[in-house]
Design a protein around this motif. Structure first.
Motif, PDB file in Angstrom:
ATOM      1  N   ASP A  40      -5.723  21.149 -37.295  1.00  0.00           N
ATOM      2  CA  ASP A  40      -6.127  20.101 -38.228  1.00  0.00           C
ATOM      3  C   ASP A  40      -4.997  19.075 -38.312  1.00  0.00           C
ATOM      4  OD1 ASP A  40      -4.175  21.145 -39.878  1.00  0.00           O
ATOM      5  OD2 ASP A  40      -5.578  22.113 -41.257  1.00  0.00           O
ATOM      6  N   GLU A  41      -5.124  18.123 -39.222  1.00  0.00           N
ATOM      7  CA  GLU A  41      -4.122  17.051 -39.257  1.00  0.00           C
ATOM      8  C   GLU A  41      -2.795  17.495 -39.854  1.00  0.00           C
ATOM      9  OE1 GLU A  41      -7.389  16.282 -41.143  1.00  0.00           O
ATOM     10  OE2 GLU A  41      -7.210  14.097 -41.135  1.00  0.00           O
ATOM     11  N   TRP A  42      -2.768  18.730 -40.344  1.00  0.00           N
ATOM     12  CA  TRP A  42      -1.512  19.291 -40.847  1.00  0.00           C
ATOM     13  C   TRP A  42      -0.876  20.178 -39.780  1.00  0.00           C
ATOM     14  CZ3 TRP A  42      -5.630  17.919 -43.682  1.00  0.00           C
ATOM     15  CH2 TRP A  42      -5.389  17.100 -44.784  1.00  0.00           C
ATOM     16  N   LEU A  43      -1.445  20.127 -38.586  1.00  0.00           N
ATOM     17  CA  LEU A  43      -0.980  20.864 -37.413  1.00  0.00           C
ATOM     18  C   LEU A  43      -1.171  22.372 -37.532  1.00  0.00           C
ATOM     19  CD1 LEU A  43       2.260  18.799 -36.618  1.00  0.00           C
ATOM     20  CD2 LEU A  43      -0.097  18.303 -36.015  1.00  0.00           C
ATOM     21  N   ARG A  44      -2.077  22.780 -38.446  1.00  0.00           N
ATOM     22  CA  ARG A  44      -2.425  24.194 -38.558  1.00  0.00           C
ATOM     23  C   ARG A  44      -3.523  24.512 -37.554  1.00  0.00           C
ATOM     24  NH1 ARG A  44      -3.355  23.730 -44.997  1.00  0.00           N
ATOM     25  NH2 ARG A  44      -4.882  22.277 -44.161  1.00  0.00           N
ATOM     26  N   VAL A  45      -3.327  25.601 -36.806  1.00  0.00           N
ATOM     27  CA  VAL A  45      -4.335  25.960 -35.813  1.00  0.00           C
ATOM     28  C   VAL A  45      -5.636  26.310 -36.525  1.00  0.00           C
ATOM     29  CG1 VAL A  45      -4.998  27.688 -34.100  1.00  0.00           C
ATOM     30  CG2 VAL A  45      -2.695  26.731 -34.084  1.00  0.00           C
ATOM     31  N   GLU A  46      -6.732  25.730 -36.070  1.00  0.00           N
ATOM     32  CA  GLU A  46      -8.011  25.979 -36.728  1.00  0.00           C
ATOM     33  C   GLU A  46      -8.485  27.396 -36.433  1.00  0.00           C
ATOM     34  OE1 GLU A  46     -10.604  22.749 -35.640  1.00  0.00           O
ATOM     35  OE2 GLU A  46      -9.733  21.517 -37.244  1.00  0.00           O
ATOM     36  N   GLY A  47      -8.853  28.105 -37.483  1.00  0.00           N
ATOM     37  CA  GLY A  47      -9.375  29.458 -37.312  1.00  0.00           C
ATOM     38  C   GLY A  47      -8.314  30.528 -37.260  1.00  0.00           C
ATOM     39  N   GLN A  83       1.329  15.127 -46.834  1.00  0.00           N
ATOM     40  CA  GLN A  83       0.548  14.093 -46.181  1.00  0.00           C
ATOM     41  C   GLN A  83       0.143  14.647 -44.826  1.00  0.00           C
ATOM     42  OE1 GLN A  83      -0.212  10.871 -47.165  1.00  0.00           O
ATOM     43  NE2 GLN A  83       0.454  11.613 -49.157  1.00  0.00           N
ATOM     44  N   PRO A  84      -1.006  14.242 -44.309  1.00  0.00           N
ATOM     45  CA  PRO A  84      -1.334  14.685 -42.954  1.00  0.00           C
ATOM     46  C   PRO A  84      -0.388  14.039 -41.946  1.00  0.00           C
ATOM     47  CG  PRO A  84      -2.904  13.050 -43.697  1.00  0.00           C
ATOM     48  CD  PRO A  84      -2.021  13.350 -44.870  1.00  0.00           C
ATOM     49  N   PHE A  85      -0.345  14.602 -40.748  1.00  0.00           N
ATOM     50  CA  PHE A  85       0.511  14.004 -39.716  1.00  0.00           C
ATOM     51  C   PHE A  85      -0.042  12.652 -39.303  1.00  0.00           C
ATOM     52  CE2 PHE A  85       1.265  13.084 -35.202  1.00  0.00           C
ATOM     53  CZ  PHE A  85       2.637  12.940 -35.260  1.00  0.00           C
ATOM     54  N   ARG A  86       0.829  11.703 -39.199  1.00  0.00           N
ATOM     55  CA  ARG A  86       0.418  10.385 -38.732  1.00  0.00           C
ATOM     56  C   ARG A  86       1.395   9.917 -37.669  1.00  0.00           C
ATOM     57  NH1 ARG A  86      -2.442   5.783 -40.606  1.00  0.00           N
ATOM     58  NH2 ARG A  86      -2.950   4.828 -38.608  1.00  0.00           N
ATOM     59  N   TYR A  87       0.835   9.551 -36.504  1.00  0.00           N
ATOM     60  CA  TYR A  87       1.674   9.152 -35.378  1.00  0.00           C
ATOM     61  C   TYR A  87       2.058   7.680 -35.471  1.00  0.00           C
ATOM     62  CZ  TYR A  87       2.766   7.910 -30.548  1.00  0.00           C
ATOM     63  OH  TYR A  87       3.359   7.427 -29.417  1.00  0.00           O
ATOM     64  N   ASN A  99      -7.680  17.838 -34.304  1.00  0.00           N
ATOM     65  CA  ASN A  99      -9.095  17.581 -34.502  1.00  0.00           C
ATOM     66  C   ASN A  99      -9.233  16.589 -35.646  1.00  0.00           C
ATOM     67  OD1 ASN A  99     -11.606  18.063 -33.613  1.00  0.00           O
ATOM     68  ND2 ASN A  99     -11.673  20.199 -34.288  1.00  0.00           N
ATOM     69  N   GLN A 100      -9.283  15.347 -35.292  1.00  0.00           N
ATOM     70  CA  GLN A 100      -9.301  14.280 -36.295  1.00  0.00           C
ATOM     71  C   GLN A 100     -10.602  14.316 -37.093  1.00  0.00           C
ATOM     72  OE1 GLN A 100      -6.715  11.973 -36.824  1.00  0.00           O
ATOM     73  NE2 GLN A 100      -8.030  11.573 -38.557  1.00  0.00           N
TER      74      GLN A 100
END
Ligand code: FAD
Ligand code: MG
Ligand code: MG
Ligand code: MG
Ligand code: MG
Length: 546
Positions: A325-332, A476-480, A346-347
């Motif tokens: 996810d946008e917090w760089l946590r692996v989904e699932g 905050q979510p990751f922002r490039y 996964n935006q």
């Protein structure tokens, strides 16, 4: 031993353990980091939280500054100059390091299985297991061969420091072999035919470096065979450097033409044997085989086997790349994060959240948005959904208010249907972040900063729709942030594409390139070494011993 709460000895005995508010020792959470590349190294450098027990596992005990790797292939820069041992950082931070490769992740038991380099003399010490509370996947990716037959066996890759050295040795070896007596002209031509597969930044830069080496150095060192040399660059698509601005692509293609590099677009490699490389021409469907002396394969990257296996375990088996996810946590999978080339984010789609966004903005619950409502959330929407900004840019709109206007005319009162309609195209602009060092290092830094304030944040994690200003400690979510990209094209010329559509090509950007990369090197030691390599090259030319 059991201590009572009031036991004064307890504080003394546990003087160096962190105690919680009741005076009980806290078991430090064990954070295991896999990888010491761009993302892993950046994460470790920025992590400053004494409450973690940090363990690093990586098969190489150094960080590699990959942007200068192509320069190692011809000796412009020494391999030693662009690696930074990680032991220094480990000692400074009090982290522990194990030189091994993770071969299996057991997500349900929070364990990893590791293997140290083969050839270890002590039997039984080469494999071990480790537990983790939090796992950071920063293992990067591997070169992708697309299962093309013969590539694994016969082609060179350019990914690691060894690869660059192998290429360098092999190039010089080709010249030495071609200089031996009793060879026919055909044989010399074959040995000195260098084929580069892949017209992305790495393939293009390598071709340019090789060409510089041929004209600047080989002409002097191997004058007799110089006329037999040839570089072919094969690209399956229509153009090289297709991720860059069209002006850069055009310039690069013209420059290669002038330099005599044989650029073949629309040709896909279908097989490599010990002597020949076969390509299929897209237009005619014809298969052509050509003899070669050396092939360098640089067509992009794919997931490592350990990550593929992990994806199967956590229900991501259908995907091509691991998703976070946008917090760089692996989904699932709880407690696992992934950085850099290992994963993609996964935006979130605007359309999935549209009703919630609308309600958020509609403070008075009036069912319509006025300008003021709207302004209060615009910044957060742009932050949370990067595709909005891309869409505005593409359509030359200044802000979302203009977007609403263009969709709804002068009507500034917008209801949910109109809001939906205005934003309906926005998600088409969703793009994965590129697999670059820039992204990887920013992600490492971002995650370290989250971890540094984890205790505060864990209590108040931010959901996908909690916008700014609702509590200071939320993530905050990751922002490039894109700072621009370079494409070195050889002959002291570089193309630069900087934010705001700024394109610059030529010698001045080469100097910009020198200074940006010198400043990005991670230590003064490597910076000094690289600058002295560059100076040595200017003064004495390249070293051609292998
Ligand atoms: P990496 O940096 O590849 O690090 C992966 C780490 O994981 C390594 O330490 C590796 O040893 C370790 N590892 C591997 N397998 C395991 C395992 N099973 N267990 C534990 N550890 C493991 N990007 C740019 O932005 N600009 C450029 O100019 C640029 N030039 C490049 C030139 C070349 C030749 C190459 C190859 C890449 C270039 N890149 C550039 C891309 C950039 O290097 C990558 O995007 C970046 O390295 C990704 O960082 P990462 O941390 O995901 O992986
Ligand atoms: Mg890494
Ligand atoms: Mg690296
Ligand atoms: Mg790498
Ligand atoms: Mg990535």
């Amino acid at each position: 031993l059991v201590y009572s709460d009031s036991d004064p000895l307890k504080r003394i005995l546990h003087a160096d353990a962190t105690l919680d508010s009741d005076g009980n020792p806290i078991r430090k959470k064990k954070v295991v980091v896999l990888g010491s590349g761009w993302s892993g190294y950046s994460f470790l450098s920025y992590l400053n939280n004494p409450n973690y027990d940090v363990q690093v596992v990586s098969p190489r005990n150094f960080f590699l500054f990959t942007p200068l790797l192509p320069s190692v292939t011809n000796g412009t820069v020494e391999a030693r100059s662009i690696v930074e041992p990680i032991r220094g950082l480990m000692r400074k931070k009090g982290f522990e390091y194990k030189e091994a490769e993770c071969v299996k992740i057991d997500a349900s038991n929070k364990k990893i299985h590791c293997r140290s380099k083969e050839g270890s003399s002590l039997k039984g010490t080469t494999e071990f297991d480790m537990d983790y509370d939090i796992l950071i996947l920063a293992v990067g990716a591997k070169p992708n061969t697309f299962n093309t037959p013969g590539v694994e066996e016969h082609a060179y890759f350019l990914k690691e420091a060894e690869d660059a050295l192998n290429i360098r040795h092999s190039v010089i070896d080709c010249f030495e072999r071609a200089s031996l007596p009793n060879l026919t002209e055909e044989e010399r031509k074959k040995i000195l035919h260098f084929v580069v597969v892949g017209g992305g930044p790495t393939g293009v830069e390598f071709s340019a470096e090789l060409h510089d080496f041929l004209v600047q150095d080989v002409a002097k060192i191997y004058p007799k065979v110089q006329e037999f040399t040839k570089i072919t660059l094969l690209e399956a698509g229509d153009h090289i450097l297709n991720m860059f601005d069209k002006r850069i692509t055009a310039f690069a293609e013209e420059k290669f033409q002038r330099d005599g590099i044989d650029l073949k677009t629309g040709s896909m490699v279908v097989g490599v044997t010990a002597d020949e490389i076969s390509t299929k021409e897209r237009e005619t469907g014809k298969i052509v085989s050509e003899p070669y002396g050396m092939v360098v394969w640089s067509t992009g990257i794919g997931s490592r086997p350990v990550i593929k296996d992990f994806m199967q375990q956590i229900g991501q088996g259908q995907r091509r790349v691991l998703a976070t996810d946008e917090w760089l946590r692996v989904e699932g999978c709880d407690g696992v994060y992934a950085l850099g080339d290992t994963a993609t984010i996964n935006q979130r789609r605007v359309m999935e959240d549209i009703a919630a966004i609308f309600n958020k903005a509609d403070k008075g619950n009036t069912g319509t948005l006025n300008k003021k409502d709207f302004n209060s959330v615009v910044k957060d929407i742009c932050q949370r959904y990067p595709q909005v900004e891309l869409y505005l840019k593409k359509n030359k709109l200044k802000n979302i208010a203009n977007l609403l206007k263009s969709a709804n005319g002068e009507d500034t009162q917008v209801n949910i249907e109109k809001f939906k309609q205005a934003l309906s195209e926005v998600d088409s602009q969703m793009k994965n972040l590129p697999a670059t060092a820039q992204v990887a290092s920013q992600q490492g830094k971002y995650l370290a900063k989250c971890f540094n304030k984890m205790e505060k944040c864990e209590k108040k994690p931010e959901g996908p729709l909690r916008f700014r200003g609702e509590g200071r400690h939320r993530f905050q979510p990751f922002r490039y942030r894109h700072f621009g990209s370079f494409a070195p094209l050889g002959g002291e010329q570089t193309a630069a594409e900087l934010p705001g559509d700024w394109v610059s090509i030529g010698h001045s950007s080469q100097w910009l390139w020198y200074s940006v990369y010198a400043s990005k090197l991670v230590s003064w030691r490597t910076r000094m070494l690289v600058i002295s390599d560059w100076t040595r090259r200017f003064v004495f030319g390249r070293d051609s011993s292998s």
